[in-house]
Design a protein around this motif. Structure first.
Motif, PDB file in Angstrom:
ATOM      1  N   ALA A  21      -0.511  29.803  21.217  1.00  0.00           N
ATOM      2  CA  ALA A  21      -1.225  28.534  21.768  1.00  0.00           C
ATOM      3  C   ALA A  21      -0.668  27.944  22.759  1.00  0.00           C
ATOM      4  CB  ALA A  21      -2.348  28.156  21.263  1.00  0.00           C
ATOM      5  N   GLY A  24       0.165  29.417  26.342  1.00  0.00           N
ATOM      6  CA  GLY A  24      -1.154  29.648  27.186  1.00  0.00           C
ATOM      7  C   GLY A  24      -1.533  30.097  26.400  1.00  0.00           C
ATOM      8  N   SER A  25      -1.403  31.837  26.074  1.00  0.00           N
ATOM      9  CA  SER A  25      -2.169  32.710  25.516  1.00  0.00           C
ATOM     10  C   SER A  25      -2.006  33.879  24.809  1.00  0.00           C
ATOM     11  CB  SER A  25      -3.768  33.086  26.216  1.00  0.00           C
ATOM     12  OG  SER A  25      -3.397  33.298  27.511  1.00  0.00           O
ATOM     13  N   PHE A  46      -7.370  36.718  19.357  1.00  0.00           N
ATOM     14  CA  PHE A  46      -6.410  36.251  21.215  1.00  0.00           C
ATOM     15  C   PHE A  46      -6.964  35.000  20.613  1.00  0.00           C
ATOM     16  CE2 PHE A  46      -7.535  34.596  25.207  1.00  0.00           C
ATOM     17  CZ  PHE A  46      -6.892  35.342  25.455  1.00  0.00           C
ATOM     18  N   VAL A  47      -5.688  34.169  20.939  1.00  0.00           N
ATOM     19  CA  VAL A  47      -5.343  32.375  20.919  1.00  0.00           C
ATOM     20  C   VAL A  47      -5.125  31.814  22.719  1.00  0.00           C
ATOM     21  CG1 VAL A  47      -4.107  31.156  19.723  1.00  0.00           C
ATOM     22  CG2 VAL A  47      -3.791  33.235  19.017  1.00  0.00           C
ATOM     23  N   TYR A  48      -6.168  31.282  22.789  1.00  0.00           N
ATOM     24  CA  TYR A  48      -6.342  30.309  24.347  1.00  0.00           C
ATOM     25  C   TYR A  48      -5.727  28.531  23.874  1.00  0.00           C
ATOM     26  CZ  TYR A  48      -7.234  28.912  28.665  1.00  0.00           C
ATOM     27  OH  TYR A  48      -7.454  27.502  30.295  1.00  0.00           O
ATOM     28  N   GLY A  49      -5.178  28.551  24.725  1.00  0.00           N
ATOM     29  CA  GLY A  49      -4.198  27.550  24.477  1.00  0.00           C
ATOM     30  C   GLY A  49      -5.081  25.867  24.369  1.00  0.00           C
ATOM     31  N   ILE A  50      -5.513  25.015  24.655  1.00  0.00           N
ATOM     32  CA  ILE A  50      -6.671  23.596  25.074  1.00  0.00           C
ATOM     33  C   ILE A  50      -5.007  22.688  25.310  1.00  0.00           C
ATOM     34  CG2 ILE A  50      -8.508  21.961  26.185  1.00  0.00           C
ATOM     35  CD1 ILE A  50      -9.715  24.764  24.399  1.00  0.00           C
ATOM     36  N   LYS A  51      -3.455  22.805  26.132  1.00  0.00           N
ATOM     37  CA  LYS A  51      -2.876  22.073  26.032  1.00  0.00           C
ATOM     38  C   LYS A  51      -3.483  20.609  25.815  1.00  0.00           C
ATOM     39  CE  LYS A  51       0.432  24.845  27.934  1.00  0.00           C
ATOM     40  NZ  LYS A  51       1.652  25.590  28.896  1.00  0.00           N
ATOM     41  N   TYR A  56      -6.250  24.604  20.022  1.00  0.00           N
ATOM     42  CA  TYR A  56      -6.123  26.483  20.136  1.00  0.00           C
ATOM     43  C   TYR A  56      -7.838  26.758  19.732  1.00  0.00           C
ATOM     44  CZ  TYR A  56      -5.221  27.815  15.581  1.00  0.00           C
ATOM     45  OH  TYR A  56      -4.935  28.231  14.726  1.00  0.00           O
ATOM     46  N   GLU A  58      -9.332  30.034  18.448  1.00  0.00           N
ATOM     47  CA  GLU A  58      -8.840  31.988  18.296  1.00  0.00           C
ATOM     48  C   GLU A  58     -10.139  32.882  18.187  1.00  0.00           C
ATOM     49  OE1 GLU A  58      -8.642  34.776  15.001  1.00  0.00           O
ATOM     50  OE2 GLU A  58      -9.099  32.215  14.807  1.00  0.00           O
TER      51      GLU A  58
END
Length: 170
Positions: A21, A24-25, A46-51, A56, A58
């Motif tokens: 994450a 980024g992803s 699948f992982v997506y990071g919300i900085k 994150y 998932e």
């Protein structure tokens, strides 16, 4: 369940998800531990990071479910192929049957036309009889019959002239 410190095969799952994450992803494959309501099996997430928020998201599926769905789609696809091949085969069989019957029908007509000519030539030396053009089925045979009929007409004229000349000579 708090999975922050859960480790499977020396891999800390949550720490790995956080690393992805932070980049980024991305995807991560791991063995899901057996918890209440969960089964122990390979999982693809699948992982997506919300900085901005330090979060994150998932979402994952068990590999066995993915394989099951792939097999289901493969079987559906193979069934469609078999269905279309069967349709093509049936159409091909009916086409071949139709062509066979058409050829047989045309062959019969051609044979009948040839038989009329054969019959004519068998009796041509004995009697001067025209070929019935209306009984012929094909243009080519009608043209031939027309020419033969002209020949017979000419021969009849010649026979009349011959008889007249024979009578004059007697």
């Amino acid at each position: 369940h708090n999975m922050i410190n859960v480790e499977v095969n020396k891999v800390k799952i949550v720490q790995e998800l956080i690393k992805i994450a932070e980049e980024g992803s991305g995807f991560f494959t791991y063995k899901m531990p057996k918890f209440k309501g969960y089964r122990e099996a390979l999982k693809l997430s699948f992982v997506y990071g919300i900085k901005d928020w330090g979060w994150y998201v998932e979402s994952g599926l068990y590999i066995s479910e993915i394989e099951k769905e792939i097999n289901k789609k493969r079987n559906e696809f193979l069934n469609k192929i078999l269905f279309h091949l069967l349709n093509i085969f049936v159409i091909l069989i009916f086409s071949i049957l139709f062509i066979f019957l058409l050829i047989r029908f045309m062959n019969q007509k051609i044979s009948n036309n040839f038989n009329q000519f054969i019959h004519f030539f068998e009796y041509a030396t004995k009697e001067l009889k025209d070929i019935k053009i209306t009984e012929l089925n094909y243009k080519e045979f009608k043209v031939l019959a027309n020419e033969v009929n002209k020949m017979i007409k000419e021969r009849k004229k010649i026979n009349v002239v011959l008889r007249d000349n024979e009578e004059k000579l007697r």
